[in-house]
Design an enzyme around this catalytic site. Sequence first.
Site, PDB file in Angstrom:
ATOM      1  N   SER A 374       0.863  -1.173   0.000  1.00 60.87           N
ATOM      2  CA  SER A 374       0.000   0.000   0.000  1.00 60.87           C
ATOM      3  C   SER A 374       0.899   1.222   0.000  1.00 60.87           C
ATOM      4  O   SER A 374       1.704   1.392   0.911  1.00 60.87           O
ATOM      5  CB  SER A 374      -0.895   0.014   1.240  1.00 60.87           C
ATOM      6  OG  SER A 374      -1.533   1.261   1.345  1.00 60.87           O
ATOM      7  N   ARG A 375       0.784   2.052  -1.025  1.00 62.55           N
ATOM      8  CA  ARG A 375       1.680   3.208  -1.116  1.00 62.55           C
ATOM      9  C   ARG A 375       1.240   4.346  -0.202  1.00 62.55           C
ATOM     10  O   ARG A 375       1.917   5.342  -0.103  1.00 62.55           O
ATOM     11  CB  ARG A 375       1.787   3.673  -2.576  1.00 62.55           C
ATOM     12  CG  ARG A 375       2.458   2.606  -3.426  1.00 62.55           C
ATOM     13  CD  ARG A 375       2.771   3.035  -4.830  1.00 62.55           C
ATOM     14  NE  ARG A 375       3.253   1.868  -5.560  1.00 62.55           N
ATOM     15  CZ  ARG A 375       2.530   1.138  -6.392  1.00 62.55           C
ATOM     16  NH1 ARG A 375       1.278   1.466  -6.604  1.00 62.55           N
ATOM     17  NH2 ARG A 375       3.034   0.102  -7.007  1.00 62.55           N
TER      18      ARG A 375
END
Length: 512
Positions: A374-375
């Site tokens: 998850s950025r």
Amino acid sequence: MREIIEKLKKDIAGFKDEAEFADVGIISEVGDGIAKISGLRDALAQELLVVKGARGELPAVAFNLEEGSIGAIILGDASALAVGDRVKKSGKILSIKAGDELLGRVVDPLGFPLDGKGVIFKNPEVAKDYSLERRAPSVLDRESVNAPVHTGIKSIDAMIPIGRGQRELIIGDRQTGKTAIALDTILNQKQDSTETGRNQVVCIYVAIGQKNSKIAKIIKMLEEAGALSYTIVVSAPASSPASLQYLAPFAGCAIGEFFMDSGRDAVIIYDDLSKHADSYRQLSLLLRRPPGREAYPGDIFYLHARLLERAAKLSKEKGGGSLTALPIIETKLGDVSAYIPTNVISITDGQIYLESNLFYQGVRPAVNVGLSVSRVGSAAQTKPMKKVAGRLRLELAQFRELQAFVQFASDLDEATRKQILRGELLTEILKQPDGEPVPVENEVAILYAAINGFMDDVLKKNVKKFEKDFLEYLQKLHKKEVLEPLTKGLFDEKTEKALNEAVRTFKNLNKI
């Protein structure tokens, strides 16, 4: 004679140079859901057209604007049309009516009800028209993602957190539990909003090219769980024309934008964009658009990019609403390097990768934590989850490194054996059945117990019993000093001390 000449002059003066039929076209070719139309010189791209066929009027959309003709996609049963049928411009861009009345309803991509519950909008004039194609919010209209969308799935909320306004891809082979993750997220919004005091998240489920039986099963499950009241289902099943399957995600997104613009939070699930790409390829090749890689036209990337770019967390000046996108992509034999998967991976802010091998080993949900990312990261986590989950990913990564040596367990030193046992324990804790999302405070409590070594002596077969009994114990005896602060996102020294003492007391009382 002079009177006749004067009358003719008057008639000629009143005659308009532009013929009235300038805005009427004629079908020159029709079949497979598309039509070639000659005429309609002033038609706009994506304009709604009206075709007068033998069985009445049918809507169509101007898709290809060519020099001598227009390529249009027919929104309905194209078999009712024939060469020579007349086509008129509507002067409108394709749009859908959006409003709170859609909650709890099942609609097609044009906004017509499919659930047999009657008319959706009692007063259609009041409902807002939202264009299916709309420009995404600009950078200045957005703010950074800072609030979580809790899925109720421990492995995702702890290690691959999703924030409100994020675009998180769910990717994996057939039958690996992609839709199950999306549905758990919908179910969890009911308890997450009531317990944490956050605004109710509106959920939009877009079914593209799915079997009718699967869609019916999903609707029934949502209804029985009490989740349909805050959910909208946009259905374009496999039996519907390719044109409607192509429009479905844009219709769902337009509905989501209504809630985002009104300062609320919405989650939209596109299930799935692989079938959407297939329907677009079918329409494009029929309209003679040049094929590119894997026979998809080159603008398939742009198509998905402009769809997913519309998900956003709006700034407070713009109302502070959000639209979170969870697109689903189906891979073939785990090939994430194929054209459509690589496209969508590069458009989104991270991916949840589901692996077939893990699924067959009984790890459910079959999330590969190494390939998932998850950025947005910890920005989309509450303080308690941040504190607990930091070490979880590291410990699981070390376990994966050592997993190859499990078969040679007799030759391992004590420290390595302990690490492997800890990894197996954490893997067991992260397993959970479909349709049973876990509240965030329970997730934090059980992960705290596992990470801090309180469960190291619990046998693998007893892990689920320990979890169930421990959470019941907290609910009965430590709700005020432990669970309530965790629900509100508080994790000060006092709360941590209370949780620590609660785990110790429970361990002494229960020898599992």
